[in-house]
Design an enzyme around this catalytic site. Structure first.
Site, mmCIF file in Angstrom:
data_model
loop_
_atom_site.group_PDB
_atom_site.id
_atom_site.type_symbol
_atom_site.label_atom_id
_atom_site.label_comp_id
_atom_site.label_asym_id
_atom_site.label_seq_id
_atom_site.Cartn_x
_atom_site.Cartn_y
_atom_site.Cartn_z
ATOM 1 N N ASP A 1 0.857 -1.190 0.000
ATOM 2 C CA ASP A 1 0.000 0.000 0.000
ATOM 3 C C ASP A 1 0.897 1.246 0.000
ATOM 4 O O ASP A 1 1.862 1.310 0.770
ATOM 5 C CB ASP A 1 -0.916 -0.001 1.224
ATOM 6 N N GLU B 1 -4.555 2.357 -4.529
ATOM 7 C CA GLU B 1 -3.110 2.442 -4.276
ATOM 8 C C GLU B 1 -2.567 1.130 -3.730
ATOM 9 O O GLU B 1 -1.466 1.074 -3.167
ATOM 10 C CB GLU B 1 -2.814 3.572 -3.277
#
Length: 529
Positions: A407, A450
């Protein structure tokens, strides 16, 4: 004397025969009546059973009576018991009707009380008049929705009239009520996720970026409806862009279907031509054989030379004629068959060429479907396909397999501060670093937003943490320059190794928990669980 005696005996016999016939006729009539009675009885029993099923669900109090009636009919009709049960059912039905009537009376009194209350509180002339009319015309609460809807219209007609100089205030109140019902922030986040996962044509990319910024900006709730209009407009535009592609595919497939049909007809025609040629040759062989047999018979029975010569000459001429005709027909058929073969060969070549083009298009389309358009990494669909293969290999060969969930740190702040275009550049930068430094056997994909996922086959958790730390450090040391601004990008990850009994869901949940722990500990680090 004897004559009269015989006549009397004959009369007696005749009377006996008549009575006998009558008796037999009565037996037949009784038998038919019994059969008809049985048919009617069966029909009545079926009718009662079906009516009892139809009445099921009307009221729970009636169910035991209906069940007993059906049971009596199934076990054989006993008139006395059936009559008793029907009387009990009738009594129960009467009690229900009486209760229903009393309920209607109570509802009528309730309606009267309701209108008394309304007439006391809504005192304008128009409201009083309309409420009195409604009170006279309405039935007890058989249809309460319609009654309350009519009451609401009467009340709102007087009280909900907007003042001419207050349209903006009313619009703001409606907008506020609308926002109370729907959470614009949640809807906006879901739409951003949608745009991350769908393929957006190049012509619509700029428009999509603007809409993403509108959805994530702080003031998005102030123009939520207009933003939704823009989203709908973009989705319609994407759909319109995809329709020609689908039409081209449909057109091409129809063309292939037509060619396959023509090919099938050509093959059928060739088969028929071969059958005709075979039949014609068999016919010629049979004719020659018949004439040779005839010559043989005539030769064996001939007594003079001259008639035999004539017969032989005639048969030879006929055989020669038939052979020549057959050769001519065969030549025509051969030429026709050769043309059909050439035409068929040409069609096959054309189809092979078009099939090759279709294969190439399908390969490209499949590749595009499995790639993320922004980062050019495999997408979530490609990850799921690779995951099935890796899990199957892990279960078969018992080699270690690790799952890593990545992430990008503070990605939302990047979007809020610099805009979505810079955010997209950050994702492309991270993806390029993964592609550059990942091991050949490993697999990485963009999972969504993301978030990235990585599969590390033949790797235990100790080796996986070393691989992950190396990638994390490389991305931390790299720099991203955009719009004269240098950004420092960091990432966090959660790692887990698959063990016996694991599924993708359980392993992913552990990796996700490890990622959450890395975030809690300050980000820019890797945790294993």
């Amino acid at each position: 004397m004897g004559f009269f005696s015989k006549s009397s005996d004959k009369n007696n016999d005749s009377d006996q025969d008549k009575w006998k016939d009558k008796y037999l006729n009565l037996l037949d009539a009784q038998d038919q009546t019994e059969k008809a009675f049985k048919v009617e009885q069966e029909l009545l029993c079926k009718t009662v059973v079906r009516l009892s099923f139809a009445a099921s669900g009307v009221d729970p109090q009636l169910e035991p009576y209906l069940e007993r009636i059906r049971s009596h009919i199934k076990n054989g009709v006993d008139s006395t018991k059936l009559k008793t049960e029907l009387e009990k059912f009738t009594d129960a039905l009467s009690r229900l009707k009486s209760a229903s009537a009393s309920n209607h009376q109570e509802q009528g009194s309730d309606v009267s009380l309701l209108f008394d209350f309304l007439l006391q509180h809504y005192t304008s002339d128009k409201q009083q008049q309309n409420l009195n009319l409604l009170k006279k015309s309405c039935q007890p609460l058989d249809d309460p929705k319609r009654l309350f809807s009519a009451i609401a219209k009467i009340i709102d007609a007087e009280e909900a009239r907007p003042v001419d100089n207050e349209p903006d205030e009313l619009a703001n109140e409606e907008n506020q009520a609308y926002q109370n019902l729907i959470d614009p922030v949640f809807v906006s986040a879901q739409l951003v996720q949608l745009f991350e996962h769908i393929e957006i044509p190049e012509a619509s990319t700029q428009k999509a970026q603007i809409i993403k910024q509108q959805l994530t900006s702080q003031g998005a709730t102030l123009s939520f409806e207009s933003t939704m209009d823009n989203v709908i407009s973009l989705l319609i535009e994407i759909n319109a862009n995809n329709q020609p592609k689908q039409q081209d595919i449909d057109k091409f497939l129809n063309h292939i279907s037509d060619q396959l049909t023509a090919l099938g007809l050509a093959v059928t025609d060739s088969g028929i031509a071969l059958m005709d040629a075979s039949f014609s040759r068999s016919k010629l062989d049979q004719s020659v054989s018949d004439q040779m047999n005839d010559l043989q018979n005539r030769s064996s029975s001939a007594t003079q030379l001259e008639p035999l010569k004539q017969a032989i000459t005639s048969h030879i001429s006929q055989i020669t004629k038939e052979i020549q005709e057959h050769k001519q027909k065969e030549a025509v058929q051969r030429e026709k068959y050769q043309c059909q073969l050439e035409e068929l060969s040409q069609k096959i070549k054309t189809m092979e060429s078009e099939t090759g083009e279709l294969q190439s298009k399908l390969i490209v389309a499949n590749t595009n479907a499995l790639r993320d358009t922004l980062t050019d990494l495999p997408n979530r669909l490609a990850y799921e396909e690779r995951l099935k293969m890796e899990i199957s290999r892990w279960q078969r060969y018992h080699t270690p397999l690790c799952l890593v969930v990545w992430d990008v740190d503070y990605f939302k702040k990047v979007n809020d501060q610099y805009g979505h275009q810079v955010g997209d550049k950050v994702l492309v930068h991270v993806a390029s670093q993964f592609t550059k430094y990942i091991r050949r056997a490993d697999f990485v994909a963009r999972f969504g937003g993301e978030e990235f996922v990585m599969l590390l086959p033949h790797t235990n958790k100790h080796s996986a943490i070393k691989v992950a730390e190396k990638l994390r450090s490389l991305i931390e040391q790299s720099e991203l320059t955009t719009n004269d601004t240098t950004l420092s990008v960091t990432i966090s990850c959660g790692i887990t190794q698959l063990f016996k009994g694991d599924t993708h869901e359980t392993a992913f949940e552990r990796a996700d928990q490890a990622l959450y722990r890395a975030k809690e500990l300050g980000r820019n680090q890797c945790c294993i669980l």
